[in-house]
Scaffold this motif. Structure first.
Motif, PDB file in Angstrom:
ATOM      1  N   SER A   2      46.139  32.066   2.307  1.00 40.35           N
ATOM      2  CA  SER A   2      45.124  31.596   1.375  1.00 40.35           C
ATOM      3  C   SER A   2      44.328  30.472   2.012  1.00 40.35           C
ATOM      4  N   SER A   3      43.012  30.491   1.791  1.00 43.37           N
ATOM      5  CA  SER A   3      42.122  29.520   2.436  1.00 43.37           C
ATOM      6  C   SER A   3      42.055  28.254   1.598  1.00 43.37           C
ATOM      7  N   GLY A   4      42.971  27.362   1.863  1.00 40.11           N
ATOM      8  CA  GLY A   4      42.967  26.081   1.182  1.00 40.11           C
ATOM      9  C   GLY A   4      42.068  25.091   1.879  1.00 40.11           C
ATOM     10  N   PRO A   5      42.109  23.821   1.435  1.00 35.79           N
ATOM     11  CA  PRO A   5      41.231  22.801   2.024  1.00 35.79           C
ATOM     12  C   PRO A   5      41.532  22.511   3.485  1.00 35.79           C
ATOM     13  N   GLY A   6      42.714  22.930   3.994  1.00 34.83           N
ATOM     14  CA  GLY A   6      43.046  22.674   5.386  1.00 34.83           C
ATOM     15  C   GLY A   6      42.524  23.720   6.349  1.00 34.83           C
ATOM     16  N   THR A   7      41.961  24.812   5.837  1.00 31.61           N
ATOM     17  CA  THR A   7      41.437  25.865   6.701  1.00 31.61           C
ATOM     18  C   THR A   7      40.198  25.373   7.440  1.00 31.61           C
ATOM     19  N   GLU A   8      40.203  25.502   8.747  1.00 36.89           N
ATOM     20  CA  GLU A   8      39.064  25.068   9.556  1.00 36.89           C
ATOM     21  C   GLU A   8      38.264  26.290  10.007  1.00 36.89           C
ATOM     22  N   PHE A   9      37.048  26.374   9.532  1.00 36.66           N
ATOM     23  CA  PHE A   9      36.155  27.462   9.928  1.00 36.66           C
ATOM     24  C   PHE A   9      35.200  26.968  11.015  1.00 36.66           C
ATOM     25  N   ARG A  10      34.771  27.904  11.860  1.00 40.40           N
ATOM     26  CA  ARG A  10      33.756  27.595  12.871  1.00 40.40           C
ATOM     27  C   ARG A  10      32.591  28.546  12.660  1.00 40.40           C
ATOM     28  N   PHE A  11      31.385  27.990  12.744  1.00 37.98           N
ATOM     29  CA  PHE A  11      30.188  28.779  12.485  1.00 37.98           C
ATOM     30  C   PHE A  11      29.221  28.670  13.657  1.00 37.98           C
ATOM     31  N   GLY A  12      28.690  29.806  14.046  1.00 39.60           N
ATOM     32  CA  GLY A  12      27.752  29.839  15.147  1.00 39.60           C
ATOM     33  C   GLY A  12      26.487  30.578  14.772  1.00 39.60           C
ATOM     34  N   VAL A  13      25.458  30.387  15.579  1.00 36.24           N
ATOM     35  CA  VAL A  13      24.198  31.109  15.417  1.00 36.24           C
ATOM     36  C   VAL A  13      23.865  31.746  16.754  1.00 36.24           C
ATOM     37  N   ASN A  14      23.489  33.025  16.714  1.00 35.90           N
ATOM     38  CA  ASN A  14      23.222  33.778  17.927  1.00 35.90           C
ATOM     39  C   ASN A  14      21.718  33.968  18.090  1.00 35.90           C
ATOM     40  N   GLU A  15      21.165  33.370  19.135  1.00 34.06           N
ATOM     41  CA  GLU A  15      19.733  33.444  19.398  1.00 34.06           C
ATOM     42  C   GLU A  15      19.432  34.691  20.223  1.00 34.06           C
ATOM     43  N   ILE A  16      18.592  35.576  19.690  1.00 30.19           N
ATOM     44  CA  ILE A  16      18.305  36.834  20.386  1.00 30.19           C
ATOM     45  C   ILE A  16      16.832  36.989  20.742  1.00 30.19           C
ATOM     46  N   SER A  17      16.028  35.966  20.489  1.00 29.81           N
ATOM     47  CA  SER A  17      14.613  36.055  20.833  1.00 29.81           C
ATOM     48  C   SER A  17      14.420  35.860  22.330  1.00 29.81           C
ATOM     49  N   PRO A  18      13.606  36.706  22.978  1.00 28.41           N
ATOM     50  CA  PRO A  18      13.361  36.529  24.420  1.00 28.41           C
ATOM     51  C   PRO A  18      12.483  35.326  24.720  1.00 28.41           C
ATOM     52  N   GLU A  19      11.844  34.744  23.713  1.00 30.53           N
ATOM     53  CA  GLU A  19      10.928  33.624  23.941  1.00 30.53           C
ATOM     54  C   GLU A  19      11.343  32.394  23.142  1.00 30.53           C
ATOM     55  N   ALA A  20      12.632  32.256  22.893  1.00 26.90           N
ATOM     56  CA  ALA A  20      13.122  31.133  22.096  1.00 26.90           C
ATOM     57  C   ALA A  20      12.895  29.804  22.802  1.00 26.90           C
ATOM     58  N   ASP A  21      12.618  28.770  22.020  1.00 25.35           N
ATOM     59  CA  ASP A  21      12.585  27.400  22.518  1.00 25.35           C
ATOM     60  C   ASP A  21      14.024  26.896  22.436  1.00 25.35           C
ATOM     61  N   TRP A  22      14.755  27.014  23.529  1.00 25.39           N
ATOM     62  CA  TRP A  22      16.181  26.738  23.490  1.00 25.39           C
ATOM     63  C   TRP A  22      16.524  25.302  23.150  1.00 25.39           C
ATOM     64  N   PRO A  23      15.865  24.307  23.722  1.00 28.42           N
ATOM     65  CA  PRO A  23      16.180  22.934  23.310  1.00 28.42           C
ATOM     66  C   PRO A  23      15.971  22.702  21.815  1.00 28.42           C
ATOM     67  N   GLU A  24      14.853  23.202  21.281  1.00 29.76           N
ATOM     68  CA  GLU A  24      14.592  23.006  19.857  1.00 29.76           C
ATOM     69  C   GLU A  24      15.610  23.741  19.002  1.00 29.76           C
TER      70      GLU A  24
END
Length: 292
Positions: A2-24
């Motif tokens: 059961s996911s109580g308050p001690g559960t640590e989740f990690r969240f990521g975002v996957n950049e797939i644009s060929p012209e992304a402004d990576w620093p921004e």
């Protein structure tokens, strides 16, 4: 489980644009509370390792990841050099995701799906050997090597991931030859997760379990949104089945947070990667799931 308050989740975002402004993009991902910024490895998109170096250079906490590296496109020793060098330049914040690859180049066009899986297994062996060898140069900062993620989409991928990956990435879809991406139904997805967890447990392992999220739809009518999405996105599934998938987030931010909790309770998932198109849609969910 059961996911109580001690559960640590990690969240990521996957950049797939060929012209992304990576620093921004990196600054925004870190500001919004994401843990990881990833990039995929397809020809025609941004070169993965230089992009991740650019992202890490303007952030202090954000991890970076290849999500996922197509093992069939790389010579293993060249890949080991790129990984070690990138790990050093990012201060040890690199995770390396590997996959057998659904797309490729003219040089890989003749490879069968089994050929690609064999190449992936060989790549895992070589990287483990080279990146943990004190005599290999350049040396990674991370010890014994950067985190290894292995992506699984087909049943044939499961054993390698369960036995070797630090993070198992459930793609949650298959790609038939010559066809479009086909989402796995809830039962198929559960079967893959159960197989990995059982096999890993037999080996005394407990890898992190991650899933790639294909859509984030913020709405106060989950059923209507799922029904509208179904014909083009998953005509083989019912709206109720779509709402039961961890590969789709549909609902209010609070309802999506509950989906994340349910994904832990049912599957043991603690790590999610959303597409860059949904960077802002998903961000309000993150503080709803942080401890405290």
């Amino acid at each position: 489980m059961s996911s109580g308050p001690g559960t640590e989740f990690r969240f990521g975002v996957n950049e797939i644009s060929p012209e992304a402004d990576w620093p921004e993009r990196a600054r925004e991902a870190e500001r919004l509370g994401y843990d990881v910024l990833g990039t995929t490895d397809h020809l025609g998109l941004s070169a993965p390792f230089p992009s991740l170096v650019a992202a890490a250079a303007v952030t202090t906490r954000l991890e970076v990841a290849t999500y996922l590296t197509n093992a069939s496109l790389w010579d293993d020793e060249v890949l080991a050099r790129e990984i070690a060098g990138t790990d050093r330049l990012t201060g040890g914040r690199l995770s390396v995701g590997l996959h057998a690859g659904w797309t490729g180049s003219a040089a890989t066009a003749a490879l069968t799906p089994q050929d690609k899986r064999d190449r992936l297994a060989e790549t895992v062996d070589v990287l483990d050997r080279l990146l943990t060898d004190p005599g290999h140069l350049p040396r990674p900062v991370s010890t014994p090597r950067p985190r290894l993620m292995i992506g699984v989409g087909e049943p044939e991928d499961l054993d390698l991931a369960a036995s070797r990956a630090d993070t198992v990435v459930f793609i949650g879809a298959s790609l038939p030859p010559g066809g479009d991406l086909v989402l796995l139904g809830p039962d198929e997805f559960a079967a893959q997760v159960n197989t990995v967890r059982q096999r890993a447990a037999e080996l005394g392992r407990s890898p992190e379990l991650n899933v790639g999220v294909k859509k984030v739809i913020v709405t106060d009518d989950r059923k209507a949104a799922a029904e509208a999405l179904r014909p083009a996105f998953a005509p083989h599934l019912t709206a109720n089945q779509l709402l039961d998938l961890p590969t789709l987030f549909i609902g209010t931010h609070e309802e999506i947070a509950e989906q994340v909790r349910s994904g832990y309770d049912r599957y043991g998932l603690t790590s999610y990667m959303v597409l860059s198109a949904h960077l802002y849609d998903f961000a309000p969910v993150i503080p709803l799931l942080r401890k405290g």
